[in-house]
Design an enzyme around this catalytic site. Structure first.
Site, PDB file in Angstrom:
ATOM      1  CE  LYS A 230     -15.717 -28.581  29.961  1.00  0.00           C
ATOM      2  NZ  LYS A 230     -16.423 -27.875  31.079  1.00  0.00           N
TER       3      LYS A 230
ATOM      4  CE  LYS B 148     -21.333 -21.736  31.399  1.00  0.00           C
ATOM      5  NZ  LYS B 148     -20.074 -21.817  32.140  1.00  0.00           N
TER       6      LYS B 148
END
Length: 304
Positions: free
Chosen positions: A246, A178
């Site tokens: 983030k 991811k």
């Protein structure tokens, strides 16, 4: 009830936001019994309206669950929900399967798996790609780390949420893949933003230009899904700049751990940081366009 779901019949879903809400609703439509919890009551009410059940706490949601899914913003929230006094491990039954579909660091994913093992809870890290539209349409790409037997048990559930479902390795591997996904998406988004400013300053017919780019080697899912955002300067968040920043922090931190040099990733991380500094953190990540406009001497219009 569709008995083909086997032991994973009752699902607790914690985190019913932009992604989690439609994902939980899709599980209801697929025949699962879904009990949802979220900090805001409105999100719970939407799940109830879709045929699910609501819970006032994590403990209540997970008490009778066969599988618990978490879909939360970042490492801190996932850690609190899973490891906290009122969290998943304290209240789920031994043998429950915990699937964290949030995007967190690979280090956090492996720590959660170790903690789960101590409580008799099986754990998979299964982050997703596809954004709000992919969640709503149940066409997410799901990358799964953990034991192959647990992946096999969860496969029918995953296929109710996505069309590309792949077991990519041991605990933490899903989050590693991811992270790579988020790197590719961010770089593509920045390139698209730069192309839009380039084309507009050159006086090109922007809609026509983007349409022909979409059909050639420059075509991408980013271009197909985000070109209208950029054409219309419509940045209602499907995925916020704050969250993408983030995620790239995870990429850069992990790259440091393993000795990978990612110069373009580091640059885009800084460009996302610049957007946040200008107050755009709550906008969709396609608002990287606003940052390119500022660098090119144009005042970014008020987003809508």
């Amino acid at each position: 009830m569709d008995t083909s779901h086997g032991e994973l019949r009752c699902v607790a879903f914690v985190g019913l936001g932009i992604m989690g809400g439609p994902m939980a609703a899709n599980l209801v439509r697929a025949g699962y019994t879904v009990t949802g919890h979220n900090r805001s009551r409105a999100a719970i009410d939407r799940l109830v309206s879709a045929g699910g059940q609501g819970a006032g706490s994590v403990a209540e949601a997970v008490a009778d669950a066969d599988v618990v899914i978490t879909m939360l913003p970042a490492d801190a929230e996932v850690t609190e929900v899973v490891l906290g006094r009122d969290g998943v491990l304290a209240h789920a039954r031994p043998g429950t399967l915990l699937i964290d579909m949030s995007t967190v660091s690979p280090r956090t994913a492996t720590s959660l798996a170790e903690a789960g093992r101590e409580h008799g809870i099986r754990v998979l890290d299964a982050p997703v790609s596809g954004g709000e539209a992919g969640a709503a349409e149940a066409v997410l790409s799901i990358m799964v780390g953990g034991e192959a037997t647990d992946f096999g048990a969860a496969a029918p559930l995953f296929h109710a949420l996505g069309t590309t479902v792949v077991h990519v390795g041991p605990h933490g591997a899903g989050q590693t893949v991811k992270a790579a996904n988020q790197l590719v998406v961010a770089v593509n988004m920045q390139a698209l933003a730069e192309a839009v400013v380039f084309l507009e300053k050159a006086g090109a017919d922007l809609p026509a230009a983007l349409e022909v780019l979409r059909g050639g080697l420059a075509g991408s899912t980013v271009l197909s899904r985000k070109k209208d955002n950029m054409l219309n300067r419509a940045f209602t968040p499907g995925f916020r700049i704050d969250l993408h920043h983030k995620d790239l922090g995870i990429v850069i931190d992990t790259a440091g751990d393993i000795g990978a040099v990612l110069p373009t990733g580091a640059l885009v991380t800084q460009l996302l940081a610049s957007c946040r500094a200008h107050g755009d953190g709550g906008l969709d990540h396609s608002a990287l366009l606003r940052g390119v406009e500022r660098l090119s001497g144009a005042k970014a219009p008020v987003p809508h």
